[in-house]
Scaffold this active site. Structure first.
Site, PDB file in Angstrom:
ATOM      1  N   HIS A  60       0.844  -1.204   0.000  1.00  0.00           N
ATOM      2  CA  HIS A  60       0.000   0.000   0.000  1.00  0.00           C
ATOM      3  C   HIS A  60       0.881   1.256   0.000  1.00  0.00           C
ATOM      4  O   HIS A  60       1.304   1.731   1.048  1.00  0.00           O
ATOM      5  CB  HIS A  60      -0.922  -0.011   1.213  1.00  0.00           C
ATOM      6  CG  HIS A  60      -1.954   1.069   1.183  1.00  0.00           C
ATOM      7  ND1 HIS A  60      -3.202   0.909   1.734  1.00  0.00           N
ATOM      8  CD2 HIS A  60      -1.947   2.332   0.659  1.00  0.00           C
ATOM      9  CE1 HIS A  60      -3.910   2.013   1.563  1.00  0.00           C
ATOM     10  NE2 HIS A  60      -3.158   2.903   0.922  1.00  0.00           N
ATOM     11  N   ASN A  94      -4.654   6.461  -7.167  1.00  0.00           N
ATOM     12  CA  ASN A  94      -5.199   7.821  -7.078  1.00  0.00           C
ATOM     13  C   ASN A  94      -4.199   8.884  -7.523  1.00  0.00           C
ATOM     14  O   ASN A  94      -3.847   9.804  -6.799  1.00  0.00           O
ATOM     15  CB  ASN A  94      -5.741   8.129  -5.673  1.00  0.00           C
ATOM     16  CG  ASN A  94      -4.666   8.084  -4.594  1.00  0.00           C
ATOM     17  OD1 ASN A  94      -3.631   7.459  -4.764  1.00  0.00           O
ATOM     18  ND2 ASN A  94      -4.915   8.762  -3.491  1.00  0.00           N
ATOM     19  N   HIS A 178     -10.836   0.955   0.888  1.00  0.00           N
ATOM     20  CA  HIS A 178     -10.715   2.126   1.779  1.00  0.00           C
ATOM     21  C   HIS A 178     -12.095   2.316   2.395  1.00  0.00           C
ATOM     22  O   HIS A 178     -13.011   2.799   1.733  1.00  0.00           O
ATOM     23  CB  HIS A 178     -10.280   3.337   0.951  1.00  0.00           C
ATOM     24  CG  HIS A 178     -10.331   4.644   1.688  1.00  0.00           C
ATOM     25  ND1 HIS A 178      -9.199   5.350   2.027  1.00  0.00           N
ATOM     26  CD2 HIS A 178     -11.372   5.379   2.139  1.00  0.00           C
ATOM     27  CE1 HIS A 178      -9.546   6.455   2.659  1.00  0.00           C
ATOM     28  NE2 HIS A 178     -10.862   6.516   2.732  1.00  0.00           N
ATOM     29  N   ASP A 304       0.932   2.577   3.838  1.00  0.00           N
ATOM     30  CA  ASP A 304       0.109   3.660   3.294  1.00  0.00           C
ATOM     31  C   ASP A 304       0.989   4.902   3.115  1.00  0.00           C
ATOM     32  O   ASP A 304       0.584   6.020   3.453  1.00  0.00           O
ATOM     33  CB  ASP A 304      -1.105   3.962   4.185  1.00  0.00           C
ATOM     34  CG  ASP A 304      -2.141   4.822   3.476  1.00  0.00           C
ATOM     35  OD1 ASP A 304      -1.944   5.133   2.274  1.00  0.00           O
ATOM     36  OD2 ASP A 304      -3.146   5.189   4.111  1.00  0.00           O
ATOM     37  N   HIS A 308       3.707  14.181   0.855  1.00  0.00           N
ATOM     38  CA  HIS A 308       3.197  15.476   0.388  1.00  0.00           C
ATOM     39  C   HIS A 308       4.343  16.480   0.346  1.00  0.00           C
ATOM     40  O   HIS A 308       5.410  16.241   0.921  1.00  0.00           O
ATOM     41  CB  HIS A 308       2.106  15.989   1.327  1.00  0.00           C
ATOM     42  CG  HIS A 308       0.848  15.192   1.256  1.00  0.00           C
ATOM     43  ND1 HIS A 308       0.000  15.241   0.172  1.00  0.00           N
ATOM     44  CD2 HIS A 308       0.297  14.299   2.117  1.00  0.00           C
ATOM     45  CE1 HIS A 308      -1.020  14.429   0.388  1.00  0.00           C
ATOM     46  NE2 HIS A 308      -0.860  13.833   1.553  1.00  0.00           N
TER      47      HIS A 308
HETATM   48 ZN   LIG Z   1      -7.090   4.914   2.138  1.00  0.00          ZN
HETATM   49 ZN   LIG Z   2      -3.621   4.912   0.888  1.00  0.00          ZN
END
Ligand SMILES: [Zn+2]
Ligand SMILES: [Zn+2]
Length: 353
Positions: A60, A94, A178, A304, A308
């Site tokens: 992830h 994404n 999610h 995850d 940024h």
């Molecule tokens: Zn997520």
């Molecule tokens: Zn994620």
């Protein structure tokens, strides 16, 4: 030129190794693991006091390319992965554009060829991850995507999730879920509880995750698909998954190092680095996840990894971006908090990656 690693503590649950051994490598291939391999003029690495484990896979990760190259690229993300002990990552879709069609996945595949570690692409469940129309699941499958996910966004419409599961199972693809009910999480920025009240911040209740975990377990049971719950963060979600597993539902889950270590109290001082999605939960939730780790019932650890720019994380907590980088720190944190404390051992850790 062969390389000989001497006296390493080798931990490999798959091959049942848990002892001091020597490792002989030729090129990129391990050709022998044994006791006292004789040095015949090889390049020598003394691994006394060091450990050797199989390279890890982080399933992830947000590599941000295409579209958000100012945050991360395939190249930099894979460098971070290699530095952190990972030999492969799975990249969430994404990006901008979203990986909902073969062109975006092929672009990632092309970029990945030059990367330091292997990249497994994940395709989106719905077009633009907007939760309205299914992606081209059949053609995505042909590009080599390993799973489908609208990570970052929930699939709010149950009918669409049902159809997605039916299509995904036809192509033998798991869904990485999610879990978030947007109507419950609304404009929340941290876990709803004692500290959100104290800090005066809008909360995200545990229920916003749990109702979706419950719904998608029901749908997975109906469709027979392999459902993987991403970044599971609450006690309620864990109980739902445990119950489902007992019934024989094909459901697995992952937990992140930050949800295993930090709690919502860490949001004090309004540090935007502590803003993650799902949010850092209560001490009770965190303790339950640690117990699950100790009991060996967590299927997968995943970072995850969601980098940024400095500017994205600057300013007021309410407006800062969600996400924390994890690839370079995961192994060190897990070692420091759980292996050193003897909650788990190296084999346990390797098994979960
Ligand atoms: Zn997520
Ligand atoms: Zn994620």
């Amino acid at each position: 030129m062969k390389t000989l690693i001497k006296n390493a503590a080798v931990y490999d649950p798959k091959n049942n190794l848990n002892e001091k051994l020597d490792i002989l490598i030729e090129g990129k291939t391990i050709i022998e693991i044994n006791e006292n391999i004789k040095d015949q003029g090889y390049k020598l690495i003394d691994a006394e006091e060091k450990i050797v484990i199989p390279a890890l896979i982080d399933m992830h990760v947000h590599l941000r390319e295409p579209g958000y190259e100012e945050k991360e690229t395939v190249k930099t993300g894979c460098e971070a992965a290699a530095a952190g002990g990972f030999s492969a990552v799975a990249a969430m879709p994404n990006t901008n554009p979203v990986a909902d069609n073969p062109a975006v996945v092929e672009h990632l595949n092309l970029k990945s060829k030059e990367a330091l570690v292997k990249v497994y692409p994940i395709g989106s469940i719905t077009q633009g991850s907007e939760g309205k129309k299914l992606s081209e699941i059949g053609t995505l499958a042909k590009t080599g995507v390993k799973a489908l996910s609208d990570d970052g966004q929930p699939v709010m419409n149950s009918e669409i999730m049902r159809r997605a599961m039916e299509y995904a199972s036809a192509f033998n693809l798991p869904i990485i879920d999610h879990c978030e009910d947007k109507n419950l999480s609304k404009d929340g920025v941290m876990h709803e509880g004692y500290y959100s009240t104290i800090f005066g911040l809008q909360g995200i209740p545990a229920a916003s995750e749990e109702v979706m975990v419950a719904r998608d377990i029901v749908l997975a049971e109906m469709t027979g698909i392999h459902l993987h719950i991403a970044h599971l963060s609450t006690e309620g979600s864990l109980n739902l998954v445990k119950d489902a597993k007992e019934r024989g539902v094909n459901v697995t889950f992952e937990v992140t190092p930050h949800h295993l270590i930090l709690t919502d109290k860490a949001v004090e001082n309004y540090n935007p680095d502590m803003k993650v999605h799902p949010p850092l939960r209560s001490k009770t939730d965190r303790d339950v996840l640690q117990k699950a780790l100790e009991d060996g019932i967590i299927d997968v650890l995943a970072t995850d990894h969601a980098p940024h720019t400095y500017e994205d994380k600057l300013g007021e907590f309410d407006y800062a971006a969600n996400g924390i980088s994890g690839l370079e720190t995961a192994l060190g944190l897990l070692h420091n908090f759980f292996i050193k404390e003897k909650l788990i051992n190296w084999q346990d850790l390797v098994r979960m990656y």
